[in-house]
Motif scaffolding. Sequence first.
Motif, PDB file in Angstrom:
ATOM      1  N   GLY A 133       0.846  -1.370  -0.092  1.00  0.00           N
ATOM      2  CA  GLY A 133       0.060  -0.031  -0.066  1.00  0.00           C
ATOM      3  C   GLY A 133       0.899   1.210   0.043  1.00  0.00           C
ATOM      4  O   GLY A 133       0.522   2.283   0.525  1.00  0.00           O
ATOM      5  N   ARG A 336       1.670  10.550   1.814  1.00  0.00           N
ATOM      6  CA  ARG A 336       1.468   9.730   2.886  1.00  0.00           C
ATOM      7  C   ARG A 336       0.908  10.519   3.960  1.00  0.00           C
ATOM      8  O   ARG A 336      -0.129  10.192   4.736  1.00  0.00           O
ATOM      9  CB  ARG A 336       3.015   9.428   3.402  1.00  0.00           C
ATOM     10  N   GLY A 339      -2.712  10.647   3.139  1.00  0.00           N
ATOM     11  CA  GLY A 339      -3.364   9.272   2.976  1.00  0.00           C
ATOM     12  C   GLY A 339      -3.696   8.932   1.507  1.00  0.00           C
ATOM     13  O   GLY A 339      -4.716   8.074   1.231  1.00  0.00           O
ATOM     14  N   SER A 340      -2.701   9.391   0.876  1.00  0.00           N
ATOM     15  CA  SER A 340      -2.998   9.020  -0.855  1.00  0.00           C
ATOM     16  C   SER A 340      -1.914   8.398  -1.318  1.00  0.00           C
ATOM     17  O   SER A 340      -0.689   8.144  -0.696  1.00  0.00           O
ATOM     18  CB  SER A 340      -3.493  10.260  -1.623  1.00  0.00           C
ATOM     19  N   ARG A 341      -1.980   8.093  -2.652  1.00  0.00           N
ATOM     20  CA  ARG A 341      -0.646   7.246  -3.349  1.00  0.00           C
ATOM     21  C   ARG A 341      -0.555   7.780  -4.922  1.00  0.00           C
ATOM     22  O   ARG A 341      -1.736   8.106  -5.398  1.00  0.00           O
ATOM     23  CB  ARG A 341      -0.905   5.966  -3.322  1.00  0.00           C
ATOM     24  N   GLY A 342       0.576   7.851  -5.248  1.00  0.00           N
ATOM     25  CA  GLY A 342       0.650   8.195  -6.841  1.00  0.00           C
ATOM     26  C   GLY A 342       0.031   6.798  -7.537  1.00  0.00           C
ATOM     27  O   GLY A 342      -0.109   5.951  -6.836  1.00  0.00           O
ATOM     28  N   PRO A 343       0.013   7.103  -8.983  1.00  0.00           N
ATOM     29  CA  PRO A 343      -0.023   5.930  -9.849  1.00  0.00           C
ATOM     30  C   PRO A 343       0.684   4.782  -9.620  1.00  0.00           C
ATOM     31  O   PRO A 343       2.020   4.947  -9.504  1.00  0.00           O
ATOM     32  CB  PRO A 343      -0.085   6.531 -11.317  1.00  0.00           C
TER      33      PRO A 343
ATOM     34  N   ARG B   4      -0.264   3.105   6.300  1.00  0.00           N
ATOM     35  CA  ARG B   4      -1.755   2.915   5.683  1.00  0.00           C
ATOM     36  C   ARG B   4      -1.855   1.545   4.557  1.00  0.00           C
ATOM     37  O   ARG B   4      -0.806   1.566   3.676  1.00  0.00           O
ATOM     38  CB  ARG B   4      -2.195   4.182   4.911  1.00  0.00           C
ATOM     39  N   HIS B   6      -3.976   0.175   1.311  1.00  0.00           N
ATOM     40  CA  HIS B   6      -5.204   0.777   0.402  1.00  0.00           C
ATOM     41  C   HIS B   6      -5.845  -0.474  -0.176  1.00  0.00           C
ATOM     42  O   HIS B   6      -5.259  -1.433  -0.381  1.00  0.00           O
ATOM     43  CB  HIS B   6      -4.271   1.529  -0.810  1.00  0.00           C
ATOM     44  N   SER B 340      -7.926   9.756  -3.232  1.00  0.00           N
ATOM     45  CA  SER B 340      -6.718  11.033  -3.175  1.00  0.00           C
ATOM     46  C   SER B 340      -6.914  12.189  -3.669  1.00  0.00           C
ATOM     47  O   SER B 340      -7.770  12.374  -4.502  1.00  0.00           O
ATOM     48  CB  SER B 340      -5.425  10.334  -3.173  1.00  0.00           C
TER      49      SER B 340
END
Lengths: 451, 451
Positions: A133, A336, A339-343, B4, B6, B340
């Motif tokens: 993740g 981070r 709370g997100s992520r790149g592709p 986290r 995902h 996100s």
Amino acid sequence: MSRRNHEPRGVTVEALKVALLGCGSVGTQVARLLTVHAEELAQRVGAPLELIGIAVRTLGVDRGPDIDTRLLTTDAAELVKRADLVIELVGGIEPARTLILDALASGASVVTGNKALLAEHGPELYEAAEAGGVELCYEAAVAGAIPLLRPIRESLAGDRIRRVLGIVNGTTNYVLDKMDAAGLDFADAVAQAQALGYAEADPTADVEGYDAASKAAILASLAFHTRVHADDVHREGITSVTAGDVASARQIGAVVKMLAICERTVAADGSEGVSVRVHPAMIPASHPLASVREAFNAVFVEAEAAGELMFYGRGAGGLPTASAVLGDLVSAARNRVGGSRGPGESTYAHLPVRPMGEVVTRYHISLDVADRPGVLAQVAKVIAEHGVSIETVRQQQIPAAVSDAGEQGRASLVVVTHSATDAALGATVSALAGLDIVTAVVGVMRVEGED
Amino acid sequence: MSRRNHEPRGVTVEALKVALLGCGSVGTQVARLLTVHAEELAQRVGAPLELIGIAVRTLGVDRGPDIDTRLLTTDAAELVKRADLVIELVGGIEPARTLILDALASGASVVTGNKALLAEHGPELYEAAEAGGVELCYEAAVAGAIPLLRPIRESLAGDRIRRVLGIVNGTTNYVLDKMDAAGLDFADAVAQAQALGYAEADPTADVEGYDAASKAAILASLAFHTRVHADDVHREGITSVTAGDVASARQIGAVVKMLAICERTVAADGSEGVSVRVHPAMIPASHPLASVREAFNAVFVEAEAAGELMFYGRGAGGLPTASAVLGDLVSAARNRVGGSRGPGESTYAHLPVRPMGEVVTRYHISLDVADRPGVLAQVAKVIAEHGVSIETVRQQQIPAAVSDAGEQGRASLVVVTHSATDAALGATVSALAGLDIVTAVVGVMRVEGED
């Protein structure tokens, strides 16, 4: 689709723990900039970045004033366990691979510049990032400081890339530039590049095209949403490029460049594929890549909607490469915090990689021939028999003083073909070499950058 | 910091609803590509993108085969309410501003190419995006197809940008290029640009620098993490550039380009600021921007760690601009699927915008003077009195045939200064104009792109 609301952005108190693996020229600059620009980086990330350790092979080396020696450790594996973000600048396959896999599995995002590892084991690393993740970023792996992979992955995500044509190895560009501009031969140009730090003591990885091939595999994977392995890349180095080739190029208004070429191909039956190759080639002097001098890098991208794009800058060096590493670090850290992520990996297209023989290109063929009537007719006949057509021919008598063919005399014959498959062109050259009237095949080089 | 996990990525069933506002040359291409590449875009996003409507001013116009007329509506406000993603290509301030604010407030991410609106009301739009928990993307607003804003915002997020030097208006580059390459005067070059569709019937926004000023404000805001408004930009157009200026540039090995220049400045007391300006300038023919021809755009970025970077490509046109719009759309859509968001506004630096008078630059001053001894001494004295120093002087007799100063005769005197503040250089020119021996100030232009 539900509408989401996010927490407002702001600087959180808790710092993100950064582990640095490797402390060479890039690592030293990364460590320095993390300190010097700590406040600015914290603003951009939304949380402070805390460098918690630097893994090195040996402790006793003087690393200059930019490195806090208290941070040094030889236990990379232990350091990785404590980190939120891991920067891998060790290079090579192992232990880099295991360290990155451990980091991703433990939930740390990884920033790396390790092109060889990505070209060999990219899918494994991506899968580990997906499972953990977390993010895997590697802008520094191709074309150093030049923002290139993120534009390809994100800015051009709504477009279809047709072709990527890149000068992605500064060492070979420097060598070829000096052969062209200063008239040096290959060995002298390499020696000069070594003296200036542009080439390693053992220049094999650069001059034989291994470095460029790794980068080509990475570029093709991203550009065509298809897994491309280092072994899929057709690779030829520049060791056999001569001063004569460089002079020949100039005579047709071209320059010799070491290119990484990734193309989307369409076969006669309409089926799509990709071709990926690195080799020296002649490109028109008017092409934007032709004026890329010294050890600079540049990548030319042709996309269906965007048209022609070029990205230019420094492809190596501690400080420029550190810029790419820190850009990835800030991005991964910001994601981070948010709370997100790149592709992640995008390989849905699963296009087959075509063998080099099927690639469509053009050849510049320089021959020494007997200077007598009918020679051109014979050469033209052989070329035509292979289904290849000729764009230009230039025939020139070789002065007697340099001729060693006795009373007969010799001539130089330079042929530039129209487009044909590499297999047909290669067979043409073999057949020409077998002709009685051909004294020597002086040089053969592909011609690119037109269409 | 917590680790986290995902959800794994994959194509969800529910489509994302896309509203398109505006159906000009860019909008038409966006609509077409959304259809033609629907499957590919769905793979990249992780969900299908469904074009639910296209807002236009009037319905009765023939829009060609790429537009499904059933999607057309004149009720943009209603369309926005139903969308997950809104593409604004209406242009201008109103109703674009209200439509975007409504979209953001209702939880839709917005993709726009509206440079004027961003340069005027950027902070308001950003705040609305923040409040709505959604994204505001505008890659298409500056330099069309060239991936530029994302690299500046994300790839260079770990670096410090010192200077951005850009050719960001294709119309003025075309006009200046034709004045240089084809020897046209300004009016003829504009007429040619209009005939080819590179210039509007009313070319004011381009030739007076309004378009470039909006883009400069956007670039400076992103590069320096500081709010820069369109009104903060010093603006001079190219309407007073003459064939003589272009010829003078060539004499010093330079070319005339319309530049957007954003610089980080440090005052004598160490305090930092920024300067943002658009104006024609002479740059060395060897500068990478000098060879940007026709209506192409290119942006040269100097960053502390990355060094010199250049981004080159098409700055306008329906299809190229659509590439930038779709890149943003895919990115915003992918973020939505992944729960996100990309980076928001970053203005923590709050650097003051310095007035033009404080900007450090160089001047190329072309004077007609009386041809008699002591003239150069007088000119040099005036220049020195203003604290300006001279880099080069070139003095040349003007042939009697073209001279109208009677028996005295005239000479041309061209001075290129060293760096000084724009205020000091401007005062120098005024003082020179007041000298008896100066018959005319033929041309004054800044010299950029060195140091």
